[in-house]
Design a protein around this motif. Structure first.
Motif, PDB file in Angstrom:
ATOM      1  N   ALA A  80      48.425  10.185  34.040  1.00 54.59           N
ATOM      2  CA  ALA A  80      48.165  11.261  34.996  1.00 54.59           C
ATOM      3  C   ALA A  80      48.473  12.637  34.413  1.00 54.59           C
ATOM      4  O   ALA A  80      47.758  13.604  34.693  1.00 54.59           O
ATOM      5  N   ASP A  81      49.498  12.757  33.593  1.00 56.43           N
ATOM      6  CA  ASP A  81      49.834  14.054  32.994  1.00 56.43           C
ATOM      7  C   ASP A  81      48.719  14.582  32.095  1.00 56.43           C
ATOM      8  O   ASP A  81      48.591  15.796  31.901  1.00 56.43           O
ATOM      9  N   ASP A  82      47.922  13.691  31.530  1.00 57.62           N
ATOM     10  CA  ASP A  82      46.811  14.123  30.683  1.00 57.62           C
ATOM     11  C   ASP A  82      45.796  14.952  31.472  1.00 57.62           C
ATOM     12  O   ASP A  82      45.121  15.818  30.910  1.00 57.62           O
ATOM     13  N   LEU A  83      45.681  14.679  32.780  1.00 57.82           N
ATOM     14  CA  LEU A  83      44.731  15.429  33.612  1.00 57.82           C
ATOM     15  C   LEU A  83      45.153  16.896  33.689  1.00 57.82           C
ATOM     16  O   LEU A  83      44.339  17.797  33.518  1.00 57.82           O
ATOM     17  N   GLY A  84      46.417  17.141  33.960  1.00 58.12           N
ATOM     18  CA  GLY A  84      46.932  18.511  34.021  1.00 58.12           C
ATOM     19  C   GLY A  84      46.841  19.210  32.677  1.00 58.12           C
ATOM     20  O   GLY A  84      46.525  20.401  32.604  1.00 58.12           O
ATOM     21  N   ASP A  85      47.120  18.487  31.606  1.00 60.30           N
ATOM     22  CA  ASP A  85      47.007  19.067  30.267  1.00 60.30           C
ATOM     23  C   ASP A  85      45.571  19.494  29.987  1.00 60.30           C
ATOM     24  O   ASP A  85      45.336  20.557  29.401  1.00 60.30           O
ATOM     25  N   GLY A  96      42.722  27.657  29.928  1.00 60.49           N
ATOM     26  CA  GLY A  96      43.600  28.598  29.235  1.00 60.49           C
ATOM     27  C   GLY A  96      44.691  29.144  30.138  1.00 60.49           C
ATOM     28  O   GLY A  96      45.040  30.321  30.041  1.00 60.49           O
ATOM     29  N   LEU A  97      45.236  28.302  30.992  1.00 56.15           N
ATOM     30  CA  LEU A  97      46.269  28.742  31.932  1.00 56.15           C
ATOM     31  C   LEU A  97      47.529  29.126  31.170  1.00 56.15           C
ATOM     32  O   LEU A  97      47.917  28.462  30.203  1.00 56.15           O
ATOM     33  N   THR A  98      48.160  30.198  31.627  1.00 52.17           N
ATOM     34  CA  THR A  98      49.356  30.679  30.949  1.00 52.17           C
ATOM     35  C   THR A  98      50.550  30.866  31.873  1.00 52.17           C
ATOM     36  O   THR A  98      51.647  31.139  31.400  1.00 52.17           O
ATOM     37  N   GLY A  99      50.354  30.755  33.176  1.00 50.12           N
ATOM     38  CA  GLY A  99      51.460  31.026  34.091  1.00 50.12           C
ATOM     39  C   GLY A  99      51.352  30.266  35.389  1.00 50.12           C
ATOM     40  O   GLY A  99      51.112  29.068  35.386  1.00 50.12           O
ATOM     41  N   ASP A 100      51.479  31.001  36.481  1.00 50.10           N
ATOM     42  CA  ASP A 100      51.501  30.396  37.804  1.00 50.10           C
ATOM     43  C   ASP A 100      50.151  30.422  38.505  1.00 50.10           C
ATOM     44  O   ASP A 100      50.081  30.345  39.725  1.00 50.10           O
ATOM     45  N   GLU A 101      49.080  30.526  37.741  1.00 48.93           N
ATOM     46  CA  GLU A 101      47.767  30.577  38.358  1.00 48.93           C
ATOM     47  C   GLU A 101      47.518  29.344  39.224  1.00 48.93           C
ATOM     48  O   GLU A 101      48.001  28.260  38.919  1.00 48.93           O
ATOM     49  N   LEU A 102      46.733  29.538  40.279  1.00 47.80           N
ATOM     50  CA  LEU A 102      46.290  28.429  41.119  1.00 47.80           C
ATOM     51  C   LEU A 102      45.026  27.850  40.505  1.00 47.80           C
ATOM     52  O   LEU A 102      44.065  28.582  40.264  1.00 47.80           O
ATOM     53  N   ALA A 103      45.041  26.565  40.221  1.00 48.33           N
ATOM     54  CA  ALA A 103      43.880  25.909  39.633  1.00 48.33           C
ATOM     55  C   ALA A 103      43.566  24.635  40.412  1.00 48.33           C
ATOM     56  O   ALA A 103      44.468  23.945  40.883  1.00 48.33           O
ATOM     57  N   LEU A 104      42.280  24.357  40.548  1.00 52.03           N
ATOM     58  CA  LEU A 104      41.823  23.140  41.218  1.00 52.03           C
ATOM     59  C   LEU A 104      40.974  22.329  40.248  1.00 52.03           C
ATOM     60  O   LEU A 104      40.039  22.854  39.650  1.00 52.03           O
ATOM     61  N   LEU A 116      54.929  23.629  39.836  1.00 53.68           N
ATOM     62  CA  LEU A 116      54.946  22.757  41.011  1.00 53.68           C
ATOM     63  C   LEU A 116      54.264  21.432  40.686  1.00 53.68           C
ATOM     64  O   LEU A 116      53.372  21.364  39.847  1.00 53.68           O
ATOM     65  N   GLU A 117      54.681  20.396  41.364  1.00 53.11           N
ATOM     66  CA  GLU A 117      54.039  19.089  41.204  1.00 53.11           C
ATOM     67  C   GLU A 117      52.572  19.195  41.633  1.00 53.11           C
ATOM     68  O   GLU A 117      52.268  19.870  42.627  1.00 53.11           O
ATOM     69  N   PRO A 118      51.665  18.554  40.929  1.00 53.32           N
ATOM     70  CA  PRO A 118      50.265  18.590  41.350  1.00 53.32           C
ATOM     71  C   PRO A 118      50.098  17.915  42.711  1.00 53.32           C
ATOM     72  O   PRO A 118      50.779  16.943  43.030  1.00 53.32           O
ATOM     73  N   ARG A 119      49.198  18.498  43.509  1.00 54.12           N
ATOM     74  CA  ARG A 119      48.883  17.945  44.831  1.00 54.12           C
ATOM     75  C   ARG A 119      47.473  17.381  44.757  1.00 54.12           C
ATOM     76  O   ARG A 119      46.558  18.055  44.268  1.00 54.12           O
TER      77      ARG A 119
END
Length: 164
Positions: A35-40, A47-55, A74-77
């Motif tokens: 599951a962590d591979d999805l967020g990576d 190119g996320l670098t901070g607290d951006e909201l991404a879907l 934050l944990e992914p929802r």
């Protein structure tokens, strides 16, 4: 765990909210094993670098869709349109894990969809939990159609269409 490829067509794209709207990128999840591979993959493709909201929006042809919300540390929802997604596909199994649901192997196939996960992940963006569940269970709607409606409501339909 079922091995890939499942033979089904997968579309996956991630969208980051910026001051001027949303920017999107197609995301290759073919190498995702946990599951962590999805967020990576989302972080890398956007190119996320901070607290951006991404879907992260994923549709498995004619079967299910998933939306994962990432924001900073934050944990992914996760919302998964069908809790049974993990029965036939490894990618569905990863999203089921993120949604906190295991497919029910005792339930016969074809008894309809059962949404799972965080139904409120889009509440503050303009799609209520009731609307999200209703859209995902709409009779005859394909996962891609439902994601298009959600993208329209969240104002990134043009980006979604550009990536398809």
């Amino acid at each position: 765990m079922p091995s890939r490829p499942s033979g089904n067509s997968v579309f996956s794209a991630a969208f980051v909210r910026t001051g001027g709207g949303w920017n999107g990128a197609e995301v290759d999840l073919s190498e995702a094993e946990i599951a962590d591979d999805l967020g990576d993959a989302v972080q890398e493709h956007l190119g996320l670098t901070g607290d951006e909201l991404a879907l992260l929006c994923v549709e498995m042809e004619d079967e299910w869709f998933a939306i994962v919300r990432y924001q900073g540390d934050l944990e992914p929802r996760t919302f998964l349109s069908d809790a049974q997604a993990g029965l036939s596909d490894q990618l569905g199994e990863l999203f089921g894990e993120l949604a906190g649901v295991a497919p029910d192997k005792e339930t016969p196939a074809g008894l309809g969809v059962r949404p799972a996960g965080d139904f409120e992940l889009l509440n503050d963006l303009g799609v209520s939990s009731d609307e999200l569940v209703e859209l995902s269970m709409e009779e005859g709607a394909l996962p891609g159609d439902t994601l298009s409606v959600i993208a329209e409501r969240l104002a990134f339909a043009d980006e979604l269409d550009r990536l398809r």
